[in-house]
Design an enzyme around this catalytic site. Structure first.
Site, PDB file in Angstrom:
ATOM      1  N   ASP A   2      -4.174 -12.941   3.956  1.00 59.26           N
ATOM      2  CA  ASP A   2      -5.455 -12.404   4.431  1.00 59.26           C
ATOM      3  C   ASP A   2      -6.610 -12.818   3.518  1.00 59.26           C
ATOM      4  O   ASP A   2      -7.761 -12.427   3.744  1.00 59.26           O
ATOM      5  CB  ASP A   2      -5.419 -10.887   4.644  1.00 59.26           C
ATOM      6  CG  ASP A   2      -4.678 -10.116   3.566  1.00 59.26           C
ATOM      7  OD1 ASP A   2      -4.306 -10.720   2.533  1.00 59.26           O
ATOM      8  OD2 ASP A   2      -4.482  -8.894   3.742  1.00 59.26           O
ATOM      9  N   HIS A   5       0.817  -1.225   0.000  1.00 58.36           N
ATOM     10  CA  HIS A   5       0.000   0.000   0.000  1.00 58.36           C
ATOM     11  C   HIS A   5       0.851   1.275   0.000  1.00 58.36           C
ATOM     12  O   HIS A   5       0.310   2.365  -0.191  1.00 58.36           O
ATOM     13  CB  HIS A   5      -0.946   0.019   1.206  1.00 58.36           C
ATOM     14  CG  HIS A   5      -1.957  -1.081   1.195  1.00 58.36           C
ATOM     15  ND1 HIS A   5      -2.881  -1.242   0.187  1.00 58.36           N
ATOM     16  CD2 HIS A   5      -2.185  -2.119   2.064  1.00 58.36           C
ATOM     17  CE1 HIS A   5      -3.641  -2.307   0.444  1.00 58.36           C
ATOM     18  NE2 HIS A   5      -3.239  -2.854   1.571  1.00 58.36           N
ATOM     19  N   HIS A  38      -6.030  -7.417  -0.396  1.00 57.53           N
ATOM     20  CA  HIS A  38      -6.256  -6.015  -0.764  1.00 57.53           C
ATOM     21  C   HIS A  38      -5.477  -5.648  -2.025  1.00 57.53           C
ATOM     22  O   HIS A  38      -4.387  -6.155  -2.263  1.00 57.53           O
ATOM     23  CB  HIS A  38      -5.819  -5.093   0.376  1.00 57.53           C
ATOM     24  CG  HIS A  38      -6.438  -5.405   1.700  1.00 57.53           C
ATOM     25  ND1 HIS A  38      -5.833  -6.227   2.638  1.00 57.53           N
ATOM     26  CD2 HIS A  38      -7.620  -5.015   2.227  1.00 57.53           C
ATOM     27  CE1 HIS A  38      -6.618  -6.313   3.701  1.00 57.53           C
ATOM     28  NE2 HIS A  38      -7.706  -5.599   3.483  1.00 57.53           N
ATOM     29  N   ASP A  60      -2.322 -10.639  -2.281  1.00 58.40           N
ATOM     30  CA  ASP A  60      -2.888 -10.222  -0.996  1.00 58.40           C
ATOM     31  C   ASP A  60      -4.386  -9.947  -1.206  1.00 58.40           C
ATOM     32  O   ASP A  60      -4.818  -9.643  -2.321  1.00 58.40           O
ATOM     33  CB  ASP A  60      -2.166  -8.949  -0.533  1.00 58.40           C
ATOM     34  CG  ASP A  60      -2.618  -8.440   0.822  1.00 58.40           C
ATOM     35  OD1 ASP A  60      -1.949  -8.753   1.818  1.00 58.40           O
ATOM     36  OD2 ASP A  60      -3.648  -7.721   0.881  1.00 58.40           O
TER      37      ASP A  60
END
Ligand code: Q9C
Ligand code: ZN
Length: 334
Positions: free
Chosen positions: A279, A154, A192, A190
Site C-alpha cells: 500500500d 494492526h 501504516h 506496510d
C-alpha cells in the site's frame, strides 16, 4: 522462493467498512489474495500446526470472541457483519460483558474491521501460512513468503482492527523464539504503522520492531507510530519508528529503510520477518506514498544484502490490478 497460501483464506469477505462517516465497500478483498496468487506460480498449502502458536500470542477470550461473535450477532437478530460501536477508552476493569456489542468494543480497535462467520477460518489459515513459511526458513531456505490474508500487523494480543485479526508476524516471531531462536527482528514496511505488533513486543528485548510508515499525524492508526515510541522496560530501544510524510517516494523510503536495517544489524537477529505491505504503491487507493513497481525489487535487494534468513508476511496493498506485480517485484529482489 517457496510461498504459502490456503484457499480458505478467501472466505472472509465483509460487505463494508465505516469510512469517513459512511459505509463503503470493504477494501481488504479476497480479490487481493487472488491477484497475488495468480502472479506467483505454485503457492503451497500450509500444513495445520494447530492453535497453540496462535494462543502463544493472542488472548484466549479474544480467540473465543473471533470464533463465536458472528453466531451471537445473528442470535441477537442483527443484520450484516459484526461491528462494534462502543469502546472502553479508560482502564479496562474486569466487568462482566454480556452483550455482543460490549464484546465487539472490548476486542476491537476500530469500526473498519467487521467480522463474518468465515473470518475465524480465514485468519486461522493466514496464521498457518506464516507458520509454514517459518518452517521453510528454519529448514534452511534463505527466504520464504506467506500470502497472509487477512493481514495481521494492526491486531494486538486481544484486539482486531485495520483489517487484521491474528497478528501473523507476531505469531511467527513468537514461534521462532519458542523453537529456540534467541532474537527476532520484524521490519514493517506496510504504509501504516503496525500498532499491534509494536504493542505485543513493547516490553520485550528479544523481538526488535522497526517500522517505516506514514506519519500518524496524518494517517491511520493515528495514536501510534511516532518517532518517540521506543518501547519500555526490557524492550526500551527495541522499537524503532520512522514516520514519513505523504508523498514519500523511493529515495526517502530507501534512506529510512537503511536506518532500520542498520538498527536491526546492531541487534543481530537470528531471523528477520518482513511485514510487507504494497500500500506504499503510488496507485494505492487508500494511501499516500509514491513507490513504483520496480522500487520493491530495489528495497528487497537492500534487505537481502544483510544476509539474515527472511520470512516475508503479506500485510496491506489495495491497488488490486498492480498488487500481483508489486509482490512479484519484491520477491524477485531476494
Ligand atoms: N477511514 C492494512 O494495510 N482504514 N490495514 C481505516 C477509515 C484502515 C489498513 C479507514 C486502514 C488499515 C493492513
Ligand atoms: Zn497498510
Amino acid at each position: 522462493m517457496r510461498g504459502f497460501f490456503d484457499p480458505r483464506q478467501l472466505a472472509h469477505a465483509p460487505a463494508s467498512e465505516l469510512h469517513n462517516g459512511g459505509f463503503v465497500p470493504y477494501a481488504e478483498t479476497p480479490a487481493r489474495a487472488e491477484a497475488v496468487a495468480a502472479a506467483l506460480a505454485d503457492l503451497e498449502r500450509p500444513a495445520d500446526r494447530g492453535e497453540a502458536p496462535i494462543l502463544a500470542v493472542h488472548d484466549t477470550g479474544y480467540v473465543e470472541f473471533l470464533k463465536t461473535a458472528p453466531a451471537r450477532w445473528a442470535a441477537a437478530g442483527r443484520p450484516g457483519d459484526v461491528i462494534g460501536y462502543i469502546w472502553p477508552i479508560a482502564a479496562r476493569r474486569p466487568v462482566r460483558l454480556e452483550r455482543i456489542d460490549a464484546l465487539a468494543g472490548r476486542y476491537s480497535l476500530d469500526a473498519s474491521t467487521p467480522l463474518t462467520a468465515e473470518t475465524w477460518g480465514a485468519a486461522y489459515w493466514s496464521a498457518q501460512s506464516v507458520l509454514a513459511a517459518l518452517d521453510a526458513v528454519r529448514g534452511g531456505d534463505r527466504a520464504a513468503f506467506a500470502l497472509c490474508r487477512p493481514p495481521g500487523h494492526h491486531a494486538g494480543r486481544d484486539y482486531l482492527g485495520g483489517y487484521c485479526h491474528l497478528n501473523t508476524a507476531a505469531i511467527a516471531a513468537q514461534a521462532a523464539i519458542d523453537g529456540g531462536m534467541r532474537r527476532v527482528a520484524i521490519l514493517d514496511i506496510d504504509y501504516h504503522h503496525g500498532n499491534g505488533t509494536q504493542d505485543i513486543f513493547w516490553s520485550r528485548g528479544d523481538v526488535f520492531y522497526a517500522s517505516i510508515h506514514a506519519d500518524p499525524a496524518t494517517d491511520y492508526p493515528f495514536y501510534w507510530g511516532h518517532a518517540d515510541e521506543i518501547g519500555e522496560g526490557a524492550g526500551e530501544g527495541a522499537t524503532l519508528n520512522l514516520p514519513l510524510p505523504q508523498g514519500t517516494a523511493l529515495d526517502a523510503f530507501r534512506r529510512a529503510q537503511h536506518k532500520a536495517l542498520a538498527a536491526i544489524a546492531a541487534f543481530a537477529p537470528d531471523l528477520a520477518i518482513v511485514s510487507f505491505g504494497a500500500d506504499t504503491y503510488v496507485g494505492d487507493p487508500i494511501s499516500g506514498f509514491a513507490l513504483r513497481t520496480e522500487d520493491y525489487e530495489t528495497l528487497a535487494r537492500d534487505i537481502a544484502a544483510c544476509g539474515w534468513p527472511v520470512l516475508i508476511a503479506m500485510e496491506g496493498g489495495y491497488a488490486v490490478d498492480a498488487l500481483g506485480a508489486n509482490v512479484a517485484s519484491f520477491l524477485a529482489g531476494f
